[in-house]
Design an enzyme around this catalytic site. Sequence first.
Site, mmCIF file in Angstrom:
data_model
loop_
_atom_site.group_PDB
_atom_site.id
_atom_site.type_symbol
_atom_site.label_atom_id
_atom_site.label_comp_id
_atom_site.label_asym_id
_atom_site.label_seq_id
_atom_site.Cartn_x
_atom_site.Cartn_y
_atom_site.Cartn_z
ATOM 1 C CG ASN A 6 2.256 -6.690 -3.090
ATOM 2 O OD1 ASN A 6 3.164 -6.464 -3.885
ATOM 3 N ND2 ASN A 6 1.073 -6.106 -3.183
ATOM 4 C CB SER A 62 4.943 -1.319 -10.198
ATOM 5 O OG SER A 62 5.004 -2.407 -9.307
ATOM 6 C CG ASP A 73 -1.941 -1.675 -2.240
ATOM 7 O OD1 ASP A 73 -3.167 -1.610 -2.404
ATOM 8 O OD2 ASP A 73 -1.188 -2.181 -3.105
ATOM 9 C CG ASP A 97 3.887 -2.966 -3.030
ATOM 10 O OD1 ASP A 97 3.562 -3.363 -1.885
ATOM 11 O OD2 ASP A 97 3.084 -2.912 -3.987
ATOM 12 C CE LYS A 140 -2.799 -1.064 -5.969
ATOM 13 N NZ LYS A 140 -2.385 -2.448 -5.645
ATOM 14 C CE LYS A 186 4.410 -0.863 -6.202
ATOM 15 N NZ LYS A 186 2.975 -0.570 -6.004
ATOM 16 C CG LEU A 187 13.087 -1.411 -6.490
ATOM 17 C CD1 LEU A 187 14.426 -1.665 -5.793
ATOM 18 C CD2 LEU A 187 13.178 -1.749 -7.977
ATOM 19 C CE LYS A 188 4.330 -5.004 -6.889
ATOM 20 N NZ LYS A 188 3.175 -4.781 -5.984
ATOM 21 N N GLY A 198 -1.855 0.966 -9.016
ATOM 22 C CA GLY A 198 -2.314 0.317 -10.242
ATOM 23 C C GLY A 198 -2.595 -1.149 -9.993
ATOM 24 C CD GLU A 240 2.348 -0.117 -2.518
ATOM 25 O OE1 GLU A 240 3.307 0.321 -3.207
ATOM 26 O OE2 GLU A 240 1.280 -0.493 -3.019
HETATM 27 O O1 OSB Z 1 0.511 -4.027 -4.816
HETATM 28 O O2 OSB Z 1 0.566 -2.284 -5.984
HETATM 29 C C1 OSB Z 1 0.398 -3.501 -5.895
HETATM 30 C C2 OSB Z 1 -0.127 -4.894 -9.376
HETATM 31 C C3 OSB Z 1 -1.025 -5.908 -9.130
HETATM 32 C C4 OSB Z 1 -1.432 -6.156 -7.843
HETATM 33 C C5 OSB Z 1 -0.936 -5.369 -6.807
HETATM 34 C C6 OSB Z 1 -0.019 -4.337 -7.049
HETATM 35 C C7 OSB Z 1 0.397 -4.122 -8.355
HETATM 36 C C8 OSB Z 1 1.376 -3.094 -8.641
HETATM 37 C C9 OSB Z 1 1.001 -2.046 -9.631
HETATM 38 O O3 OSB Z 1 2.459 -3.015 -8.125
HETATM 39 C C10 OSB Z 1 1.521 -2.279 -10.993
HETATM 40 C C11 OSB Z 1 0.847 -1.381 -12.008
HETATM 41 O O4 OSB Z 1 -0.371 -1.526 -12.220
HETATM 42 O O5 OSB Z 1 1.532 -0.572 -12.613
HETATM 43 MG MG MG Z 2 0.901 -2.460 -3.484
#
Ligand code: OSB
Ligand code: MG
Length: 394
Positions: free
Chosen positions: A214, A158, A262, A212, A286, A184-186, A314, A237
Amino acid sequence: MISSNDSPLKPVRIEQVELRRIAMPLVSPFRTSFGVETDRDILIVHVEADLDGVAIDGWGECVALGEPTYSAEYVNGAQRVMVEHLLPRLADAASEGIDAADVGELLRSVHGHPMAKGAIEAAVLDAQLRAAGMSFAELLGTDTDTKGRPSRIPSGVSVGIHDTVEALLTTVQGYIDDGYVRIKLKIEPGSDIEHVAAVRDLIGPDVPLQVDANTAYRRTDGQHLAQLDQFDLLLIEQPLAEEDIVGHARLADEVETPICLDESLVSAEGTADAIELGACEIANIKPGRVGGYLEAIRIHDLCLARGVPVWCGGMVETGIGRAANAALAALPGFTLPGDISASTRFYARDIVTDPITVVDGHVTVPTTPGMGFDIDRPFLDSVTTSVETIHLSP
Ligand code: OSB
Ligand code: MG
Protein backbone atom coordinates in the site's frame (compact mmCIF):
# COMPACT_ATOMS: atom_id res chain seq x y z
CA MET A 1 -20.88 -7.72 -24.61
CA ILE A 2 -22.37 -4.99 -22.46
CA SER A 3 -22.49 -2.05 -24.85
CA SER A 4 -25.88 -0.37 -25.14
CA ASN A 5 -26.56 -1.68 -28.64
CA ASP A 6 -26.39 -5.42 -28.16
CA SER A 7 -27.22 -5.56 -24.44
CA PRO A 8 -29.92 -7.99 -23.25
CA LEU A 9 -30.78 -5.36 -20.64
CA LYS A 10 -33.38 -2.66 -20.99
CA PRO A 11 -32.83 0.85 -19.65
CA VAL A 12 -34.68 1.55 -16.40
CA ARG A 13 -36.34 4.78 -15.30
CA ILE A 14 -34.96 5.92 -11.99
CA GLU A 15 -37.36 7.72 -9.70
CA GLN A 16 -35.18 8.28 -6.70
CA VAL A 17 -31.90 7.34 -5.18
CA GLU A 18 -31.45 6.59 -1.52
CA LEU A 19 -27.95 7.07 -0.10
CA ARG A 20 -27.67 4.95 3.00
CA ARG A 21 -24.82 4.94 5.45
CA ILE A 22 -24.31 1.82 7.48
CA ALA A 23 -22.09 1.09 10.48
CA MET A 24 -20.38 -2.29 10.31
CA PRO A 25 -17.94 -3.35 13.04
CA LEU A 26 -15.07 -5.58 11.89
CA VAL A 27 -14.54 -8.89 13.67
CA SER A 28 -10.93 -7.84 14.32
CA PRO A 29 -8.89 -4.70 13.58
CA PHE A 30 -7.44 -4.62 10.04
CA ARG A 31 -4.09 -2.80 9.95
CA THR A 32 -2.40 -1.71 6.76
CA SER A 33 0.50 0.63 6.10
CA PHE A 34 -2.05 3.47 5.79
CA GLY A 35 -3.96 2.90 9.03
CA VAL A 36 -6.12 0.65 11.19
CA GLU A 37 -9.78 -0.09 10.47
CA THR A 38 -11.97 -1.33 13.31
CA ASP A 39 -15.40 -0.28 12.01
CA ARG A 40 -16.56 0.47 8.53
CA ASP A 41 -18.82 3.41 7.70
CA ILE A 42 -20.14 2.34 4.29
CA LEU A 43 -22.19 4.22 1.70
CA ILE A 44 -24.81 2.08 -0.03
CA VAL A 45 -26.53 3.42 -3.16
CA HIS A 46 -30.11 2.25 -3.56
CA VAL A 47 -31.84 3.19 -6.81
CA GLU A 48 -35.60 2.89 -6.96
CA ALA A 49 -36.35 2.19 -10.58
CA ASP A 50 -39.27 1.34 -12.79
CA LEU A 51 -39.50 -0.83 -15.86
CA ASP A 52 -42.85 -0.73 -17.64
CA GLY A 53 -44.63 0.15 -14.41
CA VAL A 54 -42.92 -2.52 -12.29
CA ALA A 55 -40.91 -1.23 -9.31
CA ILE A 56 -37.33 -2.51 -9.15
CA ASP A 57 -34.60 -1.93 -6.59
CA GLY A 58 -30.94 -1.71 -7.47
CA TRP A 59 -28.10 -1.72 -4.96
CA GLY A 60 -24.48 -0.65 -5.24
CA GLU A 61 -21.75 -0.43 -2.62
CA CYS A 62 -19.33 2.48 -2.62
CA VAL A 63 -15.89 1.21 -1.62
CA ALA A 64 -14.57 4.57 -0.39
CA LEU A 65 -13.09 4.22 3.09
CA GLY A 66 -13.76 6.57 6.00
CA GLU A 67 -10.58 8.58 5.41
CA PRO A 68 -8.70 9.51 2.20
CA THR A 69 -5.72 7.32 3.12
CA TYR A 70 -5.90 4.51 0.54
CA SER A 71 -6.83 6.89 -2.27
CA ALA A 72 -8.12 10.46 -2.47
CA GLU A 73 -11.74 9.41 -2.06
CA TYR A 74 -13.47 9.05 1.30
CA VAL A 75 -17.01 8.22 2.25
CA ASN A 76 -18.34 11.69 3.14
CA GLY A 77 -16.76 13.12 -0.01
CA ALA A 78 -18.25 10.34 -2.13
CA GLN A 79 -21.72 11.08 -0.81
CA ARG A 80 -21.39 14.84 -1.40
CA VAL A 81 -20.09 14.41 -4.96
CA MET A 82 -22.99 12.05 -5.70
CA VAL A 83 -25.56 14.53 -4.40
CA GLU A 84 -24.04 17.71 -5.79
CA HIS A 85 -22.46 16.58 -9.06
CA LEU A 86 -23.08 13.01 -10.16
CA LEU A 87 -26.77 12.32 -9.59
CA PRO A 88 -27.84 15.68 -11.12
CA ARG A 89 -26.07 14.60 -14.32
CA LEU A 90 -28.33 11.56 -14.50
CA ALA A 91 -31.57 13.47 -13.94
CA ASP A 92 -32.46 14.11 -17.60
CA ALA A 93 -31.76 10.55 -18.66
CA ALA A 94 -33.36 9.11 -15.52
CA SER A 95 -36.89 9.93 -16.57
CA GLU A 96 -36.35 8.40 -20.04
CA GLY A 97 -34.47 5.34 -18.88
CA ILE A 98 -30.84 4.70 -18.01
CA ASP A 99 -28.52 1.94 -19.10
CA ALA A 100 -25.52 1.15 -16.88
CA ALA A 101 -23.36 1.22 -20.01
CA ASP A 102 -24.19 4.93 -20.43
CA VAL A 103 -23.49 6.00 -16.84
CA GLY A 104 -19.74 6.41 -17.37
CA GLU A 105 -20.33 8.77 -20.31
CA LEU A 106 -23.03 10.75 -18.48
CA LEU A 107 -20.63 11.31 -15.57
CA ARG A 108 -17.47 11.86 -17.60
CA SER A 109 -17.37 15.65 -17.17
CA VAL A 110 -16.75 15.18 -13.43
CA HIS A 111 -13.05 14.55 -12.88
CA GLY A 112 -12.00 11.68 -10.66
CA HIS A 113 -14.27 10.12 -8.02
CA PRO A 114 -14.20 6.64 -9.56
CA MET A 115 -15.52 4.98 -6.40
CA ALA A 116 -18.56 7.25 -6.28
CA LYS A 117 -19.21 6.77 -9.99
CA GLY A 118 -18.71 3.02 -9.82
CA ALA A 119 -21.25 2.62 -7.02
CA ILE A 120 -23.93 4.43 -9.02
CA GLU A 121 -23.20 2.36 -12.13
CA ALA A 122 -23.36 -0.86 -10.07
CA ALA A 123 -26.76 0.08 -8.61
CA VAL A 124 -28.16 0.80 -12.08
CA LEU A 125 -26.75 -2.45 -13.44
CA ASP A 126 -28.21 -4.36 -10.49
CA ALA A 127 -31.66 -2.88 -11.20
CA GLN A 128 -31.44 -3.69 -14.92
CA LEU A 129 -30.35 -7.25 -14.24
CA ARG A 130 -33.12 -7.76 -11.67
CA ALA A 131 -35.62 -6.43 -14.18
CA ALA A 132 -34.37 -9.00 -16.70
CA GLY A 133 -34.25 -11.82 -14.12
CA MET A 134 -30.61 -12.28 -15.05
CA SER A 135 -27.51 -12.58 -12.87
CA PHE A 136 -24.33 -10.58 -13.44
CA ALA A 137 -22.53 -13.92 -13.83
CA GLU A 138 -24.93 -14.93 -16.60
CA LEU A 139 -24.36 -11.59 -18.34
CA LEU A 140 -20.61 -12.17 -18.14
CA GLY A 141 -20.90 -15.82 -19.09
CA THR A 142 -19.22 -16.84 -15.83
CA ASP A 143 -22.19 -18.60 -14.21
CA THR A 144 -21.04 -22.04 -15.34
CA ASP A 145 -17.65 -23.54 -16.12
CA THR A 146 -16.63 -25.10 -19.43
CA LYS A 147 -18.34 -28.34 -18.38
CA GLY A 148 -21.57 -26.57 -17.51
CA ARG A 149 -21.11 -26.91 -13.74
CA PRO A 150 -21.65 -23.96 -11.38
CA SER A 151 -18.49 -21.85 -11.45
CA ARG A 152 -16.35 -21.46 -8.40
CA ILE A 153 -13.30 -19.35 -7.84
CA PRO A 154 -10.28 -19.81 -5.56
CA SER A 155 -10.39 -17.70 -2.41
CA GLY A 156 -7.46 -15.71 -1.06
CA VAL A 157 -7.32 -13.81 2.21
CA SER A 158 -5.67 -10.49 3.04
CA VAL A 159 -3.93 -10.49 6.43
CA GLY A 160 -3.30 -7.22 8.25
CA ILE A 161 -0.01 -6.12 9.81
CA HIS A 162 0.50 -7.64 13.26
CA ASP A 163 2.59 -6.23 16.11
CA THR A 164 4.45 -9.49 16.63
CA VAL A 165 5.46 -12.39 14.43
CA GLU A 166 3.81 -14.80 16.92
CA ALA A 167 0.44 -13.09 16.61
CA LEU A 168 0.77 -13.04 12.82
CA LEU A 169 1.49 -16.77 12.69
CA THR A 170 -1.55 -17.54 14.87
CA THR A 171 -3.77 -15.52 12.52
CA VAL A 172 -2.31 -17.07 9.36
CA GLN A 173 -2.67 -20.60 10.76
CA GLY A 174 -6.36 -19.85 11.40
CA TYR A 175 -6.86 -18.85 7.75
CA ILE A 176 -4.99 -21.93 6.53
CA ASP A 177 -7.34 -24.01 8.72
CA ASP A 178 -10.29 -22.16 7.12
CA GLY A 179 -9.06 -23.45 3.76
CA TYR A 180 -7.87 -20.25 2.03
CA VAL A 181 -5.74 -21.19 -0.96
CA ARG A 182 -3.62 -18.04 -1.01
CA ILE A 183 -2.31 -15.76 1.72
CA LYS A 184 -1.60 -12.06 1.23
CA LEU A 185 0.37 -10.27 3.92
CA LYS A 186 0.20 -6.54 4.41
CA ILE A 187 3.72 -5.17 4.86
CA GLU A 188 5.49 -1.91 5.65
CA PRO A 189 9.09 -1.01 6.52
CA GLY A 190 9.84 -2.71 9.84
CA SER A 191 7.18 -5.41 9.33
CA ASP A 192 8.31 -7.12 6.18
CA ILE A 193 11.24 -9.50 5.62
CA GLU A 194 11.12 -11.19 9.01
CA HIS A 195 7.32 -11.49 8.93
CA VAL A 196 7.28 -12.96 5.44
CA ALA A 197 10.10 -15.40 6.30
CA ALA A 198 8.19 -16.67 9.35
CA VAL A 199 4.94 -17.10 7.40
CA ARG A 200 6.67 -18.90 4.54
CA ASP A 201 8.26 -21.21 7.10
CA LEU A 202 4.85 -21.86 8.72
CA ILE A 203 2.85 -22.57 5.56
CA GLY A 204 5.59 -24.38 3.64
CA PRO A 205 6.72 -23.88 0.05
CA ASP A 206 3.48 -24.89 -1.68
CA VAL A 207 0.94 -22.36 -0.39
CA PRO A 208 0.79 -19.31 -2.68
CA LEU A 209 1.92 -16.20 -0.79
CA GLN A 210 2.06 -12.53 -1.78
CA VAL A 211 2.56 -9.16 -0.09
CA ASP A 212 0.88 -5.74 -0.28
CA ALA A 213 2.72 -2.57 0.75
CA ASN A 214 0.00 0.00 0.00
CA THR A 215 2.66 2.52 -1.19
CA ALA A 216 4.82 2.29 1.96
CA TYR A 217 8.24 2.17 0.22
CA ARG A 218 10.53 4.54 -1.73
CA ARG A 219 12.37 4.18 -5.01
CA THR A 220 15.57 3.65 -3.04
CA ASP A 221 14.19 0.51 -1.35
CA GLY A 222 14.87 -1.77 -4.33
CA GLN A 223 17.67 -3.74 -2.70
CA HIS A 224 15.67 -4.08 0.51
CA LEU A 225 12.62 -5.41 -1.35
CA ALA A 226 14.83 -7.77 -3.37
CA GLN A 227 15.32 -9.70 -0.11
CA LEU A 228 11.73 -10.90 -0.62
CA ASP A 229 12.79 -12.79 -3.74
CA GLN A 230 13.97 -15.75 -1.64
CA PHE A 231 10.40 -16.48 -0.44
CA ASP A 232 8.94 -17.37 -3.84
CA LEU A 233 6.13 -14.81 -3.65
CA LEU A 234 3.47 -14.54 -6.34
CA LEU A 235 3.87 -10.78 -6.40
CA ILE A 236 4.62 -7.55 -4.54
CA GLU A 237 1.58 -5.29 -4.63
CA GLN A 238 1.94 -1.51 -4.90
CA PRO A 239 5.27 -0.90 -3.16
CA LEU A 240 5.56 2.75 -4.30
CA ALA A 241 3.36 5.82 -4.56
CA GLU A 242 0.22 5.79 -6.67
CA GLU A 243 1.72 8.27 -9.18
CA ASP A 244 5.12 6.57 -9.42
CA ILE A 245 4.79 4.47 -12.57
CA VAL A 246 8.43 4.96 -13.57
CA GLY A 247 9.57 3.95 -10.07
CA HIS A 248 7.58 0.72 -10.33
CA ALA A 249 9.11 0.02 -13.75
CA ARG A 250 12.63 0.45 -12.30
CA LEU A 251 11.73 -1.76 -9.35
CA ALA A 252 10.46 -4.44 -11.72
CA ASP A 253 14.02 -4.58 -13.14
CA GLU A 254 15.64 -4.65 -9.72
CA VAL A 255 13.42 -7.24 -8.03
CA GLU A 256 12.68 -10.71 -9.41
CA THR A 257 9.27 -11.04 -7.77
CA PRO A 258 6.61 -9.65 -10.13
CA ILE A 259 5.41 -6.12 -9.41
CA CYS A 260 1.62 -5.78 -9.19
CA LEU A 261 -0.20 -2.45 -9.19
CA ASP A 262 -3.31 -1.64 -7.16
CA GLU A 263 -3.63 2.07 -6.22
CA SER A 264 -1.93 3.21 -9.47
CA LEU A 265 -4.54 1.64 -11.74
CA VAL A 266 -7.59 3.87 -12.06
CA SER A 267 -8.55 3.39 -15.71
CA ALA A 268 -8.10 1.10 -18.70
CA GLU A 269 -5.91 3.67 -20.48
CA GLY A 270 -3.64 4.11 -17.49
CA THR A 271 -3.34 0.36 -17.07
CA ALA A 272 -2.33 -0.07 -20.71
CA ASP A 273 0.33 2.64 -20.24
CA ALA A 274 1.68 1.09 -17.02
CA ILE A 275 1.98 -2.27 -18.78
CA GLU A 276 3.76 -0.70 -21.74
CA LEU A 277 6.22 1.01 -19.41
CA GLY A 278 7.03 -2.28 -17.67
CA ALA A 279 5.56 -1.12 -14.35
CA CYS A 280 2.70 -3.59 -14.12
CA GLU A 281 3.62 -7.27 -14.44
CA ILE A 282 0.38 -8.30 -12.73
CA ALA A 283 -2.78 -6.22 -12.23
CA ASN A 284 -5.03 -6.05 -9.19
CA ILE A 285 -8.48 -5.16 -10.57
CA LYS A 286 -10.82 -3.49 -8.11
CA PRO A 287 -14.09 -2.43 -9.73
CA GLY A 288 -14.62 0.46 -7.31
CA ARG A 289 -11.14 1.91 -7.77
CA VAL A 290 -11.46 1.99 -11.57
CA GLY A 291 -14.94 3.53 -11.73
CA GLY A 292 -17.10 0.44 -11.95
CA TYR A 293 -17.56 -3.11 -13.18
CA LEU A 294 -17.67 -2.13 -16.84
CA GLU A 295 -14.24 -0.43 -16.71
CA ALA A 296 -13.01 -3.44 -14.70
CA ILE A 297 -14.08 -5.70 -17.57
CA ARG A 298 -12.24 -3.48 -20.07
CA ILE A 299 -9.08 -3.74 -17.95
CA HIS A 300 -9.49 -7.50 -17.74
CA ASP A 301 -9.85 -7.69 -21.52
CA LEU A 302 -6.78 -5.60 -22.26
CA CYS A 303 -4.65 -7.49 -19.72
CA LEU A 304 -5.79 -10.81 -21.20
CA ALA A 305 -4.84 -9.57 -24.69
CA ARG A 306 -1.39 -8.53 -23.42
CA GLY A 307 -0.75 -11.69 -21.39
CA VAL A 308 -0.75 -9.84 -18.05
CA PRO A 309 -2.27 -11.99 -15.25
CA VAL A 310 -4.98 -10.30 -13.21
CA TRP A 311 -6.73 -10.95 -9.92
CA CYS A 312 -9.67 -9.33 -8.18
CA GLY A 313 -8.85 -7.13 -5.22
CA GLY A 314 -11.14 -6.30 -2.34
CA MET A 315 -12.09 -3.22 -0.34
CA VAL A 316 -13.53 -4.98 2.72
CA GLU A 317 -16.90 -4.97 0.97
CA THR A 318 -20.16 -6.32 2.35
CA GLY A 319 -22.01 -9.04 0.45
CA ILE A 320 -23.16 -6.44 -2.09
CA GLY A 321 -19.69 -5.77 -3.44
CA ARG A 322 -18.29 -9.23 -2.81
CA ALA A 323 -21.00 -11.04 -4.81
CA ALA A 324 -20.31 -8.98 -7.91
CA ASN A 325 -16.54 -9.34 -7.43
CA ALA A 326 -16.98 -13.13 -7.40
CA ALA A 327 -18.88 -13.11 -10.70
CA LEU A 328 -16.22 -10.84 -12.24
CA ALA A 329 -13.32 -12.95 -10.93
CA ALA A 330 -14.59 -15.98 -12.86
CA LEU A 331 -13.62 -14.30 -16.17
CA PRO A 332 -10.78 -16.17 -17.90
CA GLY A 333 -8.01 -13.60 -17.36
CA PHE A 334 -8.35 -13.85 -13.57
CA THR A 335 -5.70 -16.54 -13.26
CA LEU A 336 -4.63 -15.69 -9.71
CA PRO A 337 -6.79 -16.05 -6.56
CA GLY A 338 -8.53 -12.83 -5.51
CA ASP A 339 -9.12 -11.13 -2.17
CA ILE A 340 -12.60 -12.64 -2.12
CA SER A 341 -12.73 -14.11 1.34
CA ALA A 342 -15.76 -15.29 3.30
CA SER A 343 -18.10 -12.65 4.66
CA THR A 344 -17.13 -13.82 8.17
CA ARG A 345 -13.47 -12.83 7.52
CA PHE A 346 -14.55 -9.25 8.26
CA TYR A 347 -18.17 -9.24 9.46
CA ALA A 348 -20.07 -11.14 12.15
CA ARG A 349 -23.26 -10.63 10.14
CA ASP A 350 -23.67 -9.41 6.57
CA ILE A 351 -26.39 -7.18 5.09
CA VAL A 352 -27.25 -9.79 2.45
CA THR A 353 -29.27 -12.97 2.93
CA ASP A 354 -26.69 -15.12 1.10
CA PRO A 355 -23.24 -14.06 2.32
CA ILE A 356 -20.11 -15.36 0.60
CA THR A 357 -18.83 -18.61 2.11
CA VAL A 358 -15.59 -20.46 1.44
CA VAL A 359 -15.80 -24.22 0.93
CA ASP A 360 -12.66 -26.19 0.06
CA GLY A 361 -10.92 -22.87 -0.43
CA HIS A 362 -13.40 -21.77 -3.10
CA VAL A 363 -16.35 -19.41 -3.48
CA THR A 364 -19.30 -20.39 -5.66
CA VAL A 365 -20.10 -17.68 -8.19
CA PRO A 366 -23.49 -16.27 -7.17
CA THR A 367 -26.29 -16.51 -9.71
CA THR A 368 -29.02 -14.60 -7.89
CA PRO A 369 -30.69 -12.18 -10.35
CA GLY A 370 -28.95 -8.82 -10.21
CA MET A 371 -25.34 -8.47 -9.12
CA GLY A 372 -25.67 -11.71 -7.13
CA PHE A 373 -27.19 -11.04 -3.69
CA ASP A 374 -30.42 -10.27 -1.93
CA ILE A 375 -30.60 -7.64 0.77
CA ASP A 376 -31.49 -8.58 4.34
CA ARG A 377 -33.72 -5.53 4.71
CA PRO A 378 -34.46 -5.77 8.46
CA PHE A 379 -30.76 -6.18 9.23
CA LEU A 380 -29.78 -3.44 6.77
CA ASP A 381 -32.26 -1.12 8.50
CA SER A 382 -30.83 -2.01 11.89
CA VAL A 383 -27.28 -0.97 10.88
CA THR A 384 -28.34 2.14 8.91
CA THR A 385 -27.12 5.37 10.46
CA SER A 386 -28.54 7.85 7.92
CA VAL A 387 -30.56 8.00 4.71
CA GLU A 388 -30.41 10.85 2.18
CA THR A 389 -32.98 10.68 -0.60
CA ILE A 390 -32.55 12.36 -3.98
CA HIS A 391 -35.51 12.56 -6.36
CA LEU A 392 -34.48 12.18 -9.98
CA SER A 393 -37.68 11.92 -11.98
CA PRO A 394 -41.36 12.51 -11.25
O1 OSB B 1 -4.79 -2.62 -0.78
O2 OSB B 1 -5.80 -4.37 -1.33
C1 OSB B 1 -5.73 -3.36 -0.63
C2 OSB B 1 -8.57 -3.41 1.87
C3 OSB B 1 -8.86 -2.07 1.97
C4 OSB B 1 -8.13 -1.16 1.26
C5 OSB B 1 -7.10 -1.60 0.43
C6 OSB B 1 -6.79 -2.96 0.33
C7 OSB B 1 -7.53 -3.87 1.08
C8 OSB B 1 -7.21 -5.28 1.03
C9 OSB B 1 -8.30 -6.22 0.64
O3 OSB B 1 -6.13 -5.75 1.26
C10 OSB B 1 -8.98 -6.87 1.78
C11 OSB B 1 -10.27 -7.54 1.36
O4 OSB B 1 -11.20 -6.83 0.94
O5 OSB B 1 -10.36 -8.75 1.47
MG1 MG C 1 -3.68 -3.45 -2.35
